[in-house]
Write a protein that holds these residues in place. Structure first.
Motif, PDB file in Angstrom:
ATOM      1  N   LEU A  92      -2.687  -1.799   7.406  1.00  0.00           N
ATOM      2  CA  LEU A  92      -3.025  -3.059   6.498  1.00  0.00           C
ATOM      3  C   LEU A  92      -1.804  -4.065   6.766  1.00  0.00           C
ATOM      4  CD1 LEU A  92      -4.995  -0.748   4.952  1.00  0.00           C
ATOM      5  CD2 LEU A  92      -5.031  -2.609   3.343  1.00  0.00           C
ATOM      6  N   ALA A  93      -2.199  -5.121   6.954  1.00  0.00           N
ATOM      7  CA  ALA A  93      -1.161  -6.260   7.353  1.00  0.00           C
ATOM      8  C   ALA A  93      -1.576  -7.373   6.261  1.00  0.00           C
ATOM      9  CB  ALA A  93      -1.215  -6.582   8.675  1.00  0.00           C
ATOM     10  N   PHE A  94      -0.526  -8.012   5.625  1.00  0.00           N
ATOM     11  CA  PHE A  94      -0.735  -9.061   4.541  1.00  0.00           C
ATOM     12  C   PHE A  94       0.178 -10.221   4.997  1.00  0.00           C
ATOM     13  CE2 PHE A  94      -1.831  -5.127   2.251  1.00  0.00           C
ATOM     14  CZ  PHE A  94      -2.979  -5.577   1.913  1.00  0.00           C
ATOM     15  N   LEU A  95      -0.438 -11.592   5.261  1.00  0.00           N
ATOM     16  CA  LEU A  95       0.251 -12.732   5.602  1.00  0.00           C
ATOM     17  C   LEU A  95       0.507 -13.607   4.102  1.00  0.00           C
ATOM     18  CD1 LEU A  95       1.763 -14.620   7.496  1.00  0.00           C
ATOM     19  CD2 LEU A  95      -0.435 -15.626   7.755  1.00  0.00           C
ATOM     20  N   SER A  96       1.770 -13.838   3.853  1.00  0.00           N
ATOM     21  CA  SER A  96       1.960 -14.600   2.513  1.00  0.00           C
ATOM     22  C   SER A  96       1.537 -16.035   2.684  1.00  0.00           C
ATOM     23  CB  SER A  96       3.586 -14.658   2.349  1.00  0.00           C
ATOM     24  OG  SER A  96       4.066 -15.160   3.379  1.00  0.00           O
ATOM     25  N   GLU A  97       1.412 -16.332   1.685  1.00  0.00           N
ATOM     26  CA  GLU A  97       0.292 -17.811   1.542  1.00  0.00           C
ATOM     27  C   GLU A  97       1.441 -19.051   2.461  1.00  0.00           C
ATOM     28  OE1 GLU A  97      -2.228 -20.655   0.564  1.00  0.00           O
ATOM     29  OE2 GLU A  97      -2.324 -18.447  -0.035  1.00  0.00           O
ATOM     30  N   LEU A  99     -10.302  -7.994  -0.655  1.00  0.00           N
ATOM     31  CA  LEU A  99      -9.157  -8.681  -0.916  1.00  0.00           C
ATOM     32  C   LEU A  99      -9.698  -9.849  -1.755  1.00  0.00           C
ATOM     33  CD1 LEU A  99      -6.284  -9.589  -0.570  1.00  0.00           C
ATOM     34  CD2 LEU A  99      -6.997 -10.834   1.668  1.00  0.00           C
ATOM     35  N   GLU A 100      -9.202  -9.939  -2.960  1.00  0.00           N
ATOM     36  CA  GLU A 100      -9.480 -10.914  -4.048  1.00  0.00           C
ATOM     37  C   GLU A 100      -8.315 -11.919  -3.781  1.00  0.00           C
ATOM     38  OE1 GLU A 100     -11.428  -8.094  -7.363  1.00  0.00           O
ATOM     39  OE2 GLU A 100      -9.340  -8.534  -7.486  1.00  0.00           O
ATOM     40  N   THR A 101      -8.970 -13.232  -3.592  1.00  0.00           N
ATOM     41  CA  THR A 101      -7.943 -14.247  -3.424  1.00  0.00           C
ATOM     42  C   THR A 101      -8.211 -15.451  -4.388  1.00  0.00           C
ATOM     43  OG1 THR A 101      -9.335 -15.319  -1.818  1.00  0.00           O
ATOM     44  CG2 THR A 101      -7.395 -14.007  -1.088  1.00  0.00           C
ATOM     45  N   GLY A 102      -7.380 -16.420  -4.579  1.00  0.00           N
ATOM     46  CA  GLY A 102      -7.681 -17.397  -5.392  1.00  0.00           C
ATOM     47  C   GLY A 102      -6.578 -17.516  -6.708  1.00  0.00           C
ATOM     48  N   GLY A 103      -6.535 -18.324  -7.482  1.00  0.00           N
ATOM     49  CA  GLY A 103      -5.726 -18.273  -8.456  1.00  0.00           C
ATOM     50  C   GLY A 103      -4.292 -18.272  -8.361  1.00  0.00           C
ATOM     51  N   GLN A 104      -3.540 -17.593  -9.056  1.00  0.00           N
ATOM     52  CA  GLN A 104      -2.066 -17.488  -9.027  1.00  0.00           C
ATOM     53  C   GLN A 104      -1.590 -16.379  -8.142  1.00  0.00           C
ATOM     54  OE1 GLN A 104      -0.088 -19.820 -10.230  1.00  0.00           O
ATOM     55  NE2 GLN A 104      -1.659 -20.814 -11.272  1.00  0.00           N
ATOM     56  N   GLY A 105      -2.719 -15.702  -7.693  1.00  0.00           N
ATOM     57  CA  GLY A 105      -2.293 -14.362  -6.916  1.00  0.00           C
ATOM     58  C   GLY A 105      -3.462 -13.970  -6.224  1.00  0.00           C
ATOM     59  N   SER A 106      -3.257 -12.802  -5.688  1.00  0.00           N
ATOM     60  CA  SER A 106      -4.348 -11.883  -5.008  1.00  0.00           C
ATOM     61  C   SER A 106      -4.265 -10.446  -5.243  1.00  0.00           C
ATOM     62  CB  SER A 106      -4.540 -12.229  -3.622  1.00  0.00           C
ATOM     63  OG  SER A 106      -3.345 -11.481  -3.093  1.00  0.00           O
ATOM     64  N   TRP A 138      -8.490   2.241  -6.535  1.00  0.00           N
ATOM     65  CA  TRP A 138      -7.317   1.851  -6.866  1.00  0.00           C
ATOM     66  C   TRP A 138      -7.376   0.242  -6.777  1.00  0.00           C
ATOM     67  CZ3 TRP A 138      -5.459  -1.116  -2.977  1.00  0.00           C
ATOM     68  CH2 TRP A 138      -5.619  -0.663  -1.823  1.00  0.00           C
ATOM     69  N   ARG A 139      -6.531  -0.387  -7.305  1.00  0.00           N
ATOM     70  CA  ARG A 139      -6.177  -1.718  -7.202  1.00  0.00           C
ATOM     71  C   ARG A 139      -4.657  -2.192  -7.333  1.00  0.00           C
ATOM     72  NH1 ARG A 139      -9.911  -5.983  -8.830  1.00  0.00           N
ATOM     73  NH2 ARG A 139     -11.307  -4.405  -9.782  1.00  0.00           N
ATOM     74  N   ARG A 140      -4.258  -3.118  -6.734  1.00  0.00           N
ATOM     75  CA  ARG A 140      -2.950  -3.482  -6.655  1.00  0.00           C
ATOM     76  C   ARG A 140      -2.793  -5.059  -6.571  1.00  0.00           C
ATOM     77  NH1 ARG A 140       1.743  -1.461  -2.573  1.00  0.00           N
ATOM     78  NH2 ARG A 140       1.699   0.262  -4.253  1.00  0.00           N
ATOM     79  N   SER A 141      -2.076  -5.518  -7.487  1.00  0.00           N
ATOM     80  CA  SER A 141      -1.814  -7.022  -7.462  1.00  0.00           C
ATOM     81  C   SER A 141      -0.641  -7.385  -6.451  1.00  0.00           C
ATOM     82  CB  SER A 141      -1.700  -7.558  -8.810  1.00  0.00           C
ATOM     83  OG  SER A 141      -3.121  -7.228  -9.673  1.00  0.00           O
ATOM     84  N   ARG A 142      -0.957  -8.522  -5.897  1.00  0.00           N
ATOM     85  CA  ARG A 142       0.157  -8.949  -5.198  1.00  0.00           C
ATOM     86  C   ARG A 142       0.272 -10.522  -5.168  1.00  0.00           C
ATOM     87  NH1 ARG A 142       0.492  -6.464  -0.711  1.00  0.00           N
ATOM     88  NH2 ARG A 142       1.576  -8.064   0.187  1.00  0.00           N
ATOM     89  N   GLY A 143       1.104 -11.201  -4.267  1.00  0.00           N
ATOM     90  CA  GLY A 143       1.236 -12.755  -4.356  1.00  0.00           C
ATOM     91  C   GLY A 143       0.169 -13.180  -3.575  1.00  0.00           C
ATOM     92  N   PRO A 144       0.037 -14.366  -3.652  1.00  0.00           N
ATOM     93  CA  PRO A 144      -0.938 -15.033  -2.796  1.00  0.00           C
ATOM     94  C   PRO A 144      -1.089 -14.688  -1.206  1.00  0.00           C
ATOM     95  CG  PRO A 144       0.144 -16.859  -4.503  1.00  0.00           C
ATOM     96  CD  PRO A 144       1.057 -15.427  -4.489  1.00  0.00           C
ATOM     97  N   VAL A 145      -2.090 -14.623  -0.765  1.00  0.00           N
ATOM     98  CA  VAL A 145      -2.191 -14.231   0.632  1.00  0.00           C
ATOM     99  C   VAL A 145      -3.060 -15.265   1.400  1.00  0.00           C
ATOM    100  CG1 VAL A 145      -3.314 -12.280   2.256  1.00  0.00           C
ATOM    101  CG2 VAL A 145      -2.068 -11.670  -0.090  1.00  0.00           C
ATOM    102  N   ARG A 146      -2.610 -15.461   2.703  1.00  0.00           N
ATOM    103  CA  ARG A 146      -3.221 -16.531   3.471  1.00  0.00           C
ATOM    104  C   ARG A 146      -4.323 -15.771   4.590  1.00  0.00           C
ATOM    105  NH1 ARG A 146       0.116 -20.714   7.560  1.00  0.00           N
ATOM    106  NH2 ARG A 146       0.628 -21.331   5.069  1.00  0.00           N
ATOM    107  N   ASP A 147      -3.928 -14.632   4.898  1.00  0.00           N
ATOM    108  CA  ASP A 147      -4.546 -13.814   6.046  1.00  0.00           C
ATOM    109  C   ASP A 147      -4.156 -12.476   5.601  1.00  0.00           C
ATOM    110  OD1 ASP A 147      -6.652 -13.368   7.739  1.00  0.00           O
ATOM    111  OD2 ASP A 147      -5.383 -13.884   9.310  1.00  0.00           O
ATOM    112  N   TRP A 148      -5.176 -11.565   6.087  1.00  0.00           N
ATOM    113  CA  TRP A 148      -5.048 -10.100   6.414  1.00  0.00           C
ATOM    114  C   TRP A 148      -5.620  -9.298   7.355  1.00  0.00           C
ATOM    115  CZ3 TRP A 148      -8.000  -5.814   3.108  1.00  0.00           C
ATOM    116  CH2 TRP A 148      -9.589  -6.305   3.136  1.00  0.00           C
ATOM    117  N   ALA A 149      -5.417  -8.153   7.604  1.00  0.00           N
ATOM    118  CA  ALA A 149      -6.014  -7.705   8.871  1.00  0.00           C
ATOM    119  C   ALA A 149      -5.983  -5.901   8.586  1.00  0.00           C
ATOM    120  CB  ALA A 149      -5.329  -7.777  10.088  1.00  0.00           C
ATOM    121  N   VAL A 150      -6.963  -5.240   9.068  1.00  0.00           N
ATOM    122  CA  VAL A 150      -6.959  -3.796   8.751  1.00  0.00           C
ATOM    123  C   VAL A 150      -7.516  -3.280  10.376  1.00  0.00           C
ATOM    124  CG1 VAL A 150      -8.585  -2.315   7.704  1.00  0.00           C
ATOM    125  CG2 VAL A 150      -8.039  -4.308   6.495  1.00  0.00           C
TER     126      VAL A 150
END
Length: 587
Positions: free
Chosen positions: A509-514, A454-461, A487-499
């Motif tokens: 997979l679970a993604f929590l928005s910023e 999970l790449e974070t930082g900047g305008q998105g993740s 594969w790679r998928r861009s998405r909005g900023p993420v605060r936390d994630w879980a696998v």
């Protein structure tokens, strides 16, 4: 604009064609009637014309035979044909004509955009058409950076859960795969494989199923903001621990069982006259939480409780522990029943804090800046690992889900290293993925055969999957191998994630928005190809079986022959020569 011009021209042409068709259809019967009408010379001429027409009708009866003979004698119309070179030239000329038309349309579009004509396209699209961009023909695509597949082929969104209040942390709580002895039981299918735990900063906890249905909500009991969340990694007991800024850790035990109707509810359901709805359409699990114990991180060297920086639940040699890391680089260890066991110093660098704890099976991995290693909770020992060719800070460290001796580490520039740990102390570099494939800050997770990042930082993740089959290959083989990025998928900023890894099912997979107001649960359908197991004995099965059959039959034959011939030690030998043949001669 050019397209609209072509459509207008086509519309005018169709209108003219319709007018011409209407005129011809209207005037043609008049012309035919004028030809068939009698001339103005008189009725005699009409009679003569009538006689001629009768004679012509008589002659017309023989006309079909003549026409048929002529058609039979004429050669059939042949299809158009040409040699291959001529056909290729015709195709190229048609393609050149199409290119000229496209060039003309593009020139008209460029003129319309530059002149400020009001086009029926969004303003952003018009601005992109006018931007100065690098020449696409000069852009080189690095095959190591380009994904080999699309994320849509593997990642499927299952549910999007909006939150009324901002959520700070999310974790998957694994559940047992309950199996029933009766085949008709629905226990196995009704209880999910995991529950998603979402914790707010004010201490409110909510649990969701993978389909997005909330099954429980309770208050954890913290007076200070919650800073950390940890869940039990094993499936024998469901526990979740929350830690706040004051070093207070509260543990709750979660109970999950299949929902069953009581006797009173069943009786009321039978006697009800209302339309009945199947009880299996609603929530199938009954989830409750019970407060278990409370832990307090001891004071530090200055007499105050240090800031809590990491929290996890670990298990070693059958014993379960709660481990908390603080800003002073120390780890506080508690037993399962809440007894404080020890506080050990994990770092040798002054001022370094515990940045992360990762528990996998019976191993506990820690990281603190440039230091990282394994912790023995039974002996209360910390083993620092020094790997050659590796320098810098460790921003993420996890263990491979399939090989506990393999550790994946991300450095401060986002490069992923793969180490092999021997004797829980010796380190060897197995592989280093190419620089630039991933960027910092980077968080890692391990599933079967792949590493998720999970790449974070900047305008998105962005989320990506790396293929671990590149590990152990030589440079010559890697040069011909495809990109390690599956594969790679861009998405909005993420605060936390879980696998959450599942057996014989897609991983979760679970993604929590910023802003913490939305949780997305997705299913990852990725599997590792396994070649069919070869049987080295397969080529010798039939010969060995045939020899065994022959030996068994031979043994039984010899055994039966011994019975007829008196094979015993005291048996009398029968003389065939002296009896049978002599008797035959006498006769």
């Amino acid at each position: 604009l050019a397209r609209q011009g072509l459509e207008a021209r086509a519309a005018v042409s169709m209108t003219l064609l319709r007018i011409f068709t209407f005129v011809v259809a209207t005037l043609w019967p008049l012309l035919v009637h004028a030809e068939d009408a009698c001339p103005a010379t008189g009725p005699d001429a009409c009679r003569a014309d009538a006689q001629d027409s009768v004679a012509s009708k008589g002659k017309a009866k023989a006309a079909p035979r003549v026409e048929a003979s002529l058609e039979a004698s004429l050669p059939e119309a042949s299809e158009p044909s040409a040699d291959l070179i001529t056909q290729e030239v015709n195709e190229l000329e048609a393609f050149m004509k199409l290119c000229q038309e496209r060039i003309g349309l593009l020139k008209e579009l460029r003129h319309a955009v530059s002149s400020g004509f009001n086009l029926s396209i969004p303003q952003a699209h018009a601005r992109v058409l006018q931007e100065k961009l690098p020449l696409l023909s000069e852009i080189l695509l690095d095959k190591e950076l380009a994904p080999t597949a699309s994320a849509d082929d593997y990642l499927i969104s299952k549910a999007v859960i909006p939150q009324e209040n901002a959520v700070s942390f999310i974790k998957f709580l694994p559940l047992r795969n309950t199996r029933s002895s009766t085949p008709s039981s629905t226990t196995q299918t009704s209880i999910p494989s995991a529950l998603l735990v979402a914790v707010q900063a004010d201490g409110n906890v909510r649990l969701f199923t993978p389909s997005g249905e909330m099954v429980l909500s309770f208050f954890a009991g913290h007076e200070n903001p919650v800073a950390h969340l940890a869940v039990s990694p094993s499936q024998d007991e469901y526990m979740l621990a929350t830690g706040d800024a004051s070093g207070l850790i509260r543990v709750h035990k979660v109970n999950v069982r299949q929902r069953r109707l009581s006797k009173e509810q069943k009786q009321a359901r039978r006697s009800s006259t209302e339309e009945k709805v199947s009880q299996y359409l609603g929530m199938q699990v009954n989830v409750t939480a019970q407060f278990s114990r409370q832990l307090q991180v001891p004071s530090g060297s200055d007499g105050e409780v240090p800031r809590l920086t990491a929290l996890t639940l670990a298990s070693q040699q059958g014993s379960k522990y709660f481990v908390a890391g603080d800003a002073e680089g120390k780890m506080s260890i508690f037993t399962k029943n809440g007894t404080f066991k020890a506080k050990i110093d994990a770092t040798s660098t002054p001022g370094a804090s515990i940045e992360g704890l990762h528990s996998h099976l019976s191993n506990l991995l820690f990281r603190a800046g440039t230091e990282w290693g394994l912790v023995d909770l039974e002996k209360l020992e910390v083993r620092h690992i020094q790997c050659p060719k590796f320098e810098g800070n460790v921003t993420a460290a996890i263990m491979d889900s399939q090989q506990s001796s393999r550790v994946m580490v991300a450095d401060d520039v986002g490069t992923i290293w793969v180490f092999k740990i021997q004797n829980k102390q010796d380190c060897k570099v197995e592989h280093r993925f190419a620089r630039g494939i991933t960027r910092a800050p980077l968080d890692l997770a391990s599933i079967r055969g792949y590493t998720l990042g999970l790449e974070t930082g900047g305008q998105g993740s962005s989320v990506l999957a790396l293929n671990l089959s590149h590990i152990g290959k030589r440079k010559a083989d890697l040069a011909q191998a495809p990109s390690p990025v599956v594969w790679r998928r861009s998405r909005g900023p993420v605060r936390d994630w879980a696998v959450h890894k599942r057996y014989q099912q897609g991983d979760l997979l679970a993604f929590l928005s910023e802003d913490g107001t939305e949780i997305e649960i997705a299913e990852l359908l990725m599997s590792v190809y396994q070649a069919p197991a070869g049987d080295s004995f397969g080529n010798f099965k039939l010969p060995v079986i045939a020899v065994a059959i022959v030996l068994v039959l031979g043994y039984h034959y010899v055994k039966q022959k011994g019975k007829f011939t008196g094979g015993g030690a005291g048996a009398k030998k029968y003389d065939w020569d002296s009896s049978d043949f002599s008797a035959a001669l006498k006769n």
